[in-house]
Each structure stands twice: as structure tokens, then as C-alpha cells.
Design a protein around this motif. Structure first.
Motif, PDB file in Angstrom:
ATOM      1  N   LEU A 193       0.904  -1.086   0.131  1.00 10.61           N
ATOM      2  CA  LEU A 193      -0.070  -0.203  -0.049  1.00 10.61           C
ATOM      3  C   LEU A 193       0.738   1.398  -0.003  1.00 10.61           C
ATOM      4  N   GLY A 194       2.247   1.108   0.135  1.00 16.40           N
ATOM      5  CA  GLY A 194       3.044   2.493   0.466  1.00 16.40           C
ATOM      6  C   GLY A 194       2.760   3.004   1.548  1.00 16.40           C
ATOM      7  N   ALA A 195       2.432   2.438   2.689  1.00 16.34           N
ATOM      8  CA  ALA A 195       2.095   3.122   4.064  1.00 16.34           C
ATOM      9  C   ALA A 195       3.067   3.538   4.577  1.00 16.34           C
ATOM     10  N   PHE A 196       4.430   3.137   4.373  1.00 16.63           N
ATOM     11  CA  PHE A 196       5.697   3.675   4.961  1.00 16.63           C
ATOM     12  C   PHE A 196       5.898   5.087   4.487  1.00 16.63           C
ATOM     13  N   ASP A 197       5.439   5.482   3.190  1.00 15.18           N
ATOM     14  CA  ASP A 197       5.775   6.658   2.764  1.00 15.18           C
ATOM     15  C   ASP A 197       4.633   7.429   2.444  1.00 15.18           C
ATOM     16  N   ASN A 198       3.308   7.067   2.699  1.00 12.76           N
ATOM     17  CA  ASN A 198       2.181   7.847   2.504  1.00 12.76           C
ATOM     18  C   ASN A 198       1.284   7.778   3.700  1.00 12.76           C
ATOM     19  N   ARG A 199       1.996   9.137   4.399  1.00 11.19           N
ATOM     20  CA  ARG A 199       1.100   9.297   5.943  1.00 11.19           C
ATOM     21  C   ARG A 199      -0.536   9.421   5.805  1.00 11.19           C
ATOM     22  N   LYS A 200      -1.053   9.683   4.618  1.00  9.95           N
ATOM     23  CA  LYS A 200      -2.476   9.783   4.573  1.00  9.95           C
ATOM     24  C   LYS A 200      -3.195   8.406   4.956  1.00  9.95           C
ATOM     25  N   LEU A 201      -2.320   7.121   4.922  1.00 10.17           N
ATOM     26  CA  LEU A 201      -2.733   6.004   5.417  1.00 10.17           C
ATOM     27  C   LEU A 201      -2.797   5.661   6.759  1.00 10.17           C
ATOM     28  N   PHE A 202      -2.279   6.629   7.515  1.00 15.43           N
ATOM     29  CA  PHE A 202      -2.192   6.277   9.021  1.00 15.43           C
ATOM     30  C   PHE A 202      -3.624   6.407   9.595  1.00 15.43           C
ATOM     31  N   MET A 203      -4.534   7.163   9.185  1.00 18.50           N
ATOM     32  CA  MET A 203      -5.756   7.545   9.915  1.00 18.50           C
ATOM     33  C   MET A 203      -6.599   6.101   9.601  1.00 18.50           C
ATOM     34  N   GLN A 204      -6.517   5.364   8.826  1.00 20.61           N
ATOM     35  CA  GLN A 204      -7.607   4.070   8.710  1.00 20.61           C
ATOM     36  C   GLN A 204      -7.294   3.218   9.808  1.00 20.61           C
ATOM     37  N   PRO A 205      -5.966   2.746  10.204  1.00 17.42           N
ATOM     38  CA  PRO A 205      -5.602   1.878  11.320  1.00 17.42           C
ATOM     39  C   PRO A 205      -6.132   2.658  12.654  1.00 17.42           C
ATOM     40  N   VAL A 206      -5.713   4.203  12.820  1.00 19.21           N
ATOM     41  CA  VAL A 206      -6.347   4.809  14.025  1.00 19.21           C
ATOM     42  C   VAL A 206      -7.735   4.508  14.232  1.00 19.21           C
ATOM     43  N   ILE A 207      -8.389   4.687  13.282  1.00 13.17           N
ATOM     44  CA  ILE A 207      -9.840   4.717  13.086  1.00 13.17           C
ATOM     45  C   ILE A 207     -10.244   3.117  13.577  1.00 13.17           C
ATOM     46  N   ILE A 208      -9.739   2.122  13.158  1.00 12.17           N
ATOM     47  CA  ILE A 208     -10.038   0.608  13.415  1.00 12.17           C
ATOM     48  C   ILE A 208      -9.849   0.501  14.791  1.00 12.17           C
ATOM     49  N   GLY A 209      -8.580   1.093  15.540  1.00  9.11           N
ATOM     50  CA  GLY A 209      -8.365   0.724  16.630  1.00  9.11           C
ATOM     51  C   GLY A 209      -9.263   1.542  17.767  1.00  9.11           C
ATOM     52  N   CYS A 210      -9.656   2.739  17.101  1.00 12.28           N
ATOM     53  CA  CYS A 210     -10.794   3.537  17.920  1.00 12.28           C
ATOM     54  C   CYS A 210     -11.927   2.719  17.927  1.00 12.28           C
ATOM     55  N   LEU A 211     -12.270   2.344  17.108  1.00 10.84           N
ATOM     56  CA  LEU A 211     -13.751   1.370  17.067  1.00 10.84           C
ATOM     57  C   LEU A 211     -13.659   0.193  17.871  1.00 10.84           C
ATOM     58  N   TYR A 212     -12.434  -0.527  17.631  1.00 14.89           N
ATOM     59  CA  TYR A 212     -12.085  -1.517  18.569  1.00 14.89           C
ATOM     60  C   TYR A 212     -12.359  -1.398  20.081  1.00 14.89           C
ATOM     61  N   VAL A 213     -11.573  -0.243  20.809  1.00 10.81           N
ATOM     62  CA  VAL A 213     -11.635   0.078  21.764  1.00 10.81           C
ATOM     63  C   VAL A 213     -13.238   0.446  22.341  1.00 10.81           C
ATOM     64  N   ALA A 214     -13.944   1.126  21.365  1.00  9.37           N
ATOM     65  CA  ALA A 214     -15.224   1.590  21.671  1.00  9.37           C
ATOM     66  C   ALA A 214     -16.240   0.523  22.074  1.00  9.37           C
ATOM     67  N   PHE A 215     -16.002  -0.652  20.838  1.00  7.81           N
ATOM     68  CA  PHE A 215     -16.840  -1.761  21.154  1.00  7.81           C
ATOM     69  C   PHE A 215     -16.737  -2.272  22.523  1.00  7.81           C
ATOM     70  N   PHE A 216     -15.461  -2.599  23.254  1.00  7.68           N
ATOM     71  CA  PHE A 216     -15.260  -2.971  24.400  1.00  7.68           C
ATOM     72  C   PHE A 216     -15.759  -2.158  25.638  1.00  7.68           C
ATOM     73  N   ALA A 217     -15.675  -0.881  25.466  1.00  7.52           N
ATOM     74  CA  ALA A 217     -16.043   0.147  26.410  1.00  7.52           C
ATOM     75  C   ALA A 217     -17.515  -0.098  26.327  1.00  7.52           C
ATOM     76  N   ILE A 218     -18.201  -0.333  25.504  1.00  8.90           N
ATOM     77  CA  ILE A 218     -19.632  -0.456  25.528  1.00  8.90           C
ATOM     78  C   ILE A 218     -19.963  -1.733  26.253  1.00  8.90           C
ATOM     79  N   MET A 219     -19.215  -2.822  25.784  1.00  7.05           N
ATOM     80  CA  MET A 219     -19.452  -3.963  26.753  1.00  7.05           C
ATOM     81  C   MET A 219     -19.069  -3.752  28.025  1.00  7.05           C
ATOM     82  N   PHE A 220     -18.385  -2.891  28.340  1.00  3.39           N
ATOM     83  CA  PHE A 220     -17.934  -2.848  29.914  1.00  3.39           C
ATOM     84  C   PHE A 220     -19.042  -2.117  30.549  1.00  3.39           C
ATOM     85  N   ILE A 221     -19.598  -1.075  29.848  1.00  2.00           N
ATOM     86  CA  ILE A 221     -20.571  -0.420  30.378  1.00  2.00           C
ATOM     87  C   ILE A 221     -21.860  -1.068  30.633  1.00  2.00           C
ATOM     88  N   VAL A 222     -22.085  -2.043  29.792  1.00  2.00           N
ATOM     89  CA  VAL A 222     -23.351  -2.591  29.757  1.00  2.00           C
ATOM     90  C   VAL A 222     -23.103  -3.816  30.590  1.00  2.00           C
TER      91      VAL A 222
END
Length: 447
Positions: free
Chosen positions: A418-447
Motif C-alpha cells: 500500500l506504500g504505507a511507509f511513505d504515505n502518511r495519509k494511510l495513517f488514519m485508517q488504522p487509527v479509526i479501526i483501533g478507536c472502533l475496537y476500543v469503543a466496542f469493548f467500552a460499550i461491553m464494559f458499560i453494559v
């Protein structure tokens, strides 16, 4: 070299054990020699030495943390690490020198032990220690750290043979494996799983790069030795290793004939599997069912709602898929992570938090794993086969060590594609995935 010697002396003094100091010295020097033999650049050689020291420091911190919290170098009495060492002491006391002594042992536990090879390995460490100043539980942990660094070196070597000029990325890949907190935690205990992963990577390394017709005899002998040792360390490893060999052979075929050969091999394997499975079920049906359901029954009543729900599903059609996904996104100890007050209550709690953040990072990188399928289908296919094999028989977190080396290599290949080591624009996709992952477990913790 001098720093390795000084570090070994210091470690021997800290633990008051000559055996610990000598083992650290020997394996530290061996690691340095391996980096040279495998053609590693000076940076990777330095990284190997640093990661070896860091790994031992992590194991040391966990050791003293457990001693402070529980009065013993294990976090729960009766877990595998304690039992394996106790079994090894029994083997020494009874004069057992081989796995066949355990097969013909005096107790059912010895005869039916699921890792006779690793117990015998520990028994020899105990014997060597007794010739010096006594055995110490840090010794197999140090060896685990060495094996983890060796795994990283072999994977990096495979990567560099395909991407010779990508030295910086190779260094990142080495750090990814050797310093990944989830792997360091498992290596810091007296578990067989790092050794199992080592056997898998060695066989993959041999068949992927080093098989030459002019060296058929040494090749067969080394492979046979690894298969023999792997079987006695973990019986199911034999199936995984044969799978890696078959996949590697298929991908060695010319592209024109590969598809046809894949179909022929797949059909042959399918027929053989059906016959073997049918015969096995007829002859050993009760034993097989017990083996496949022993974790299911326990985990379906687990305190974790997610784990219980997954293992309550029938294996087919959706149960195996749910387990497959769950295995790739765990462990995440949300009950501890979202309760900050518990973070420093014990060594185990601290480790749980660190491991959870390691999992968050890994899951965020799965964005590149999809692309890795197109960059290196063989390593992704092996990863998938290993995960399927593991989830059918266990949900033990420790066993994830066996898939991590292949998983990390596939992720790096995907990032390069993907050229992720040279293209900083691809940095956001993993960040979004990580945030969604944490949010899922946060909901599980609250529930």
C-alpha cells in the motif's frame, strides 16, 4: 560482546545464580553469532542484543513482581508453568531421560502428558543446574527470550531475501516481533508456546528459502529432527508443520502449473482427510469429541460474556467463524483497562493493561493484512490455517504466539504494498479501526 558479558554477570548477581549468568552469557553470544551468520546488518545485530536484554529485563520485572505479590514466581498456583517444572523435577527424581520413559511412566499423568518433550527438556536444565549451583526458574524464561529473538531474526531474513534494500523496514519488523509486549509476556513464563512457534518458523524458513536439491540429505535430516521434537512438545504441531510444508511446496511450483497442482493436491488431501477422519471417528470417536469440546464446555460458562457467547454457538456454520475472529482480536481485558484504579494493583493487572494496548495496536494493523493477501498469499494462507487449527482445539491465549510471526510478516508486506511507509495519509485508517475496537469493548464494559 563485552556488554553481553557484563549484563550476564549482573543478572547472575541479581538472582544469586551462577546458572542464570552462564545461560545468559551463552545464549547472548549465540544470538550475536546468529545475526552474523544470517547476514544481518550491524543495526539488526545491535537490535538483537538490545531486544535480548530488554526481554530478560521484562522477565525479571515479572518474576520479582510475582514474588512480591504472591510469594512465588507464578501468578496462580497450579498453572502450566508451575506444573511443568514440578513434572520435570519428578522426571529427574525417577531417572527419566527420554520421552519414552514418560510414555512407560508409573502414573497416568506421565503416560498421558501432552508435552512430554518440553518436560524432558526442563528436566535436563534441572540436571545441568544441579551440577552448578542449582536450577533456577529464570533459565527457561531466558531461553524463551532467546527463541523469540531467533524467530524475529529468521522472519527478517526471509523478508530481506525478498526486499533486500528495505533495511529500515526489516529493523521495524524485527522490533515488531521481538519487542511486542504480548509476545514478551508469554516468553517471560515457563511455557512451551515460544518453542512451538520456533519450530513452525524454522520449518517455514527451510522450505521457503533454503531447500536445494544438492543438499537433500541434510535437508531431510533437519526436517525430520524438527518434526520429531515438535511432536513431543505439542502433538498437534505435527499437523501444522505438515500443512506449512504442503503450502510451501505448492507455492514453489511454476505459476502455470500451480493452479492445476493446487486442485489435484487439494482433492487428494480432501479424500485422504475424509477417510482418516471417518476411520478416526469410528475408532476414537469419544476421545476426539472430548478433546474438541473440553475448552468449549468450560468457556461457554465463562465469566466473560463475549467468550461465553462465542463458545455457546454450534461449531457449524457460524461457531468456527466467530472463534476465528475472536482469536484475532483478543486478549483485551476491558474490565481492567476501563477501571484505571486497578491498573497498578498487581503485576498481573499491569501486564493485562499492557497486553491489551498491544492487542489494540495489532488489531489496528489488520487494515494492512487484507492487502497482505495480495502481496504474499502464502504467508497469509499459513496464518489462516494455523488460526483455524488452533481455534478448533483451544482458546488459550498463549497459543497465539504460533501465528504472530506469520501475521506480522503479512502485515508488513501489506503495508509495503500500500506504500504505507511513505504515505502518511494511510495513517488514519488504522487509527479509526483501533478507536472502533476500543469503543466496542467500552460499550461491553458499560453494559
Amino acid at each position: 560482546m563485552c556488554l553481553t558479558g557484563l549484563f550476564s554477570i549482573a543478572l547472575g548477581i541479581v538472582f544469586g545464580s551462577l546458572f542464570v549468568g552462564l545461560v545468559t552469557t551463552c545464549f547472548g553470544f549465540l544470538l550475536c553469532l546468529m545475526t552474523t551468520r544470517l547476514g544481518g546488518n550491524p543495526t539488526i545485530t545491535a537490535l538483537a542484543s538490545v531486544s535480548f536484554a530488554v526481554g530478560i529485563l521484562v522477565a525479571t520485572i515479572i518474576y520479582f513482581g510475582y514474588m512480591s505479590d504472591y510469594g512465588m514466581p507464578y501468578w496462580v498456583t497450579g498453572l502450566d508453568d508451575m506444573m511443568l517444572e514440578n513434572d520435570a523435577r519428578q522426571c529427574v527424581a525417577k531417572g527419566y531421560y527420554s520421552v519414552y520413559d514418560m510414555v512407560n511412566g508409573t502414573t497416568s499423568r506421565e503416560q498421558l502428558h501432552n508435552t512430554k518433550g518440553y518436560v524432558i527438556f526442563l528436566s535436563y536444565l534441572i540436571r545441568i543446574g544441579e551440577m552448578l549451583d542449582g536450577y533456577h526458574t529464570m533459565v527457561p524464561r531466558i531461553i524463551n527470550i532467546f527463541l523469540l529473538d531467533t524467530i524475529a531474526l529468521l522472519v527478517v531474513r526471509l523478508f530481506l531475501e525478498k526486499h533486500e534494500k528495505e533495511q529500515k523496514i526489516a529493523c521495524l519488523l524485527f522490533c515488531f516481533i521481538a519487542l511486542f509486549p504480548n509476545l514478551l509476556y508469554i516468553a517471560s513464563h515457563v511455557y512451551r508456546d515460544v518453542m512451538a512457534a520456533f519450530f513452525l518458523v524454522v520449518v517455514y524458513y527451510i522450505f521457503d528459502r533454503k531447500w536445494k536439491a544438492s543438499r537433500t540429505v541434510p535437508f531431510v535430516c533437519i526436517t525430520a529432527l524438527v518434526l520429531f521434537c515438535a511432536y513431543w512438545v505439542r502433538e498437534s504441531l505435527l499437523i501444522f508443520l505438515i500443512g506449512i510444508i504442503l503450502v510451501s511446496i505448492i507455492f514453489k511450483l511454476p505459476k502455470r502449473t500451480r493452479r492445476r497442482q493446487i486442485r489435484v493436491v487439494s482433492f487428494t488431501v480432501a479424500v485422504v482427510c475424509i477417510v482418516v477422519v471417518a476411520f478416526t471417528l469410528v475408532q476414537f470417536g469419544d476421545t476426539i469429541i472430548y478433546y474438541l469440546t473440553r475448552y468449549t464446555e468450560r468457556l461457554s460458562s465463562s465469566e466473560s460474556g463475549i467468550v461465553a457467547a462465542i463458545y455457546s454457538l454450534p461449531l457449524l456454520p457460524f461457531g468456527i467463524l466467530a472463534r476465528f475472529v475472536a482469536y484475532l482480536i483478543t486478549p483485551f481485558y476491558y474490565a481492567t483497562v476501563f477501571n484505571v484504579g486497578e491498573w497498578i494493583t498487581s503485576t498481573y493487572a499491569i501486564c493485562s493493561v499492557v497486553i491489551s494496548f498491544g492487542t489494540v495496536y495489532l488489531v489496528s494493523q489488520y487494515y494492512y493484512l487484507v492487502k497482505g493477501w495480495f502481496a504474499d498469499r502464502k504467508v497469509v494462507m499459513i496464518t489462516i490455517l494455523l488460526v483455524i487449527g488452533i481455534v478448533l482445539t483451544t482458546f488459550g491465549y498463549r497459543h497465539v504466539v504460533m501465528i504472530y510471526p506469520f501475521l506480522f510478516l503479512a502485515i508488513i508486506e501489506g503495508k509495503m504494498a500500500l506504500g504505507a511507509f511513505d504515505n502518511r495519509k494511510l495513517f488514519m485508517q488504522p487509527v479509526i479501526i483501533g478507536c472502533l475496537y476500543v469503543a466496542f469493548f467500552a460499550i461491553m464494559f458499560i453494559v
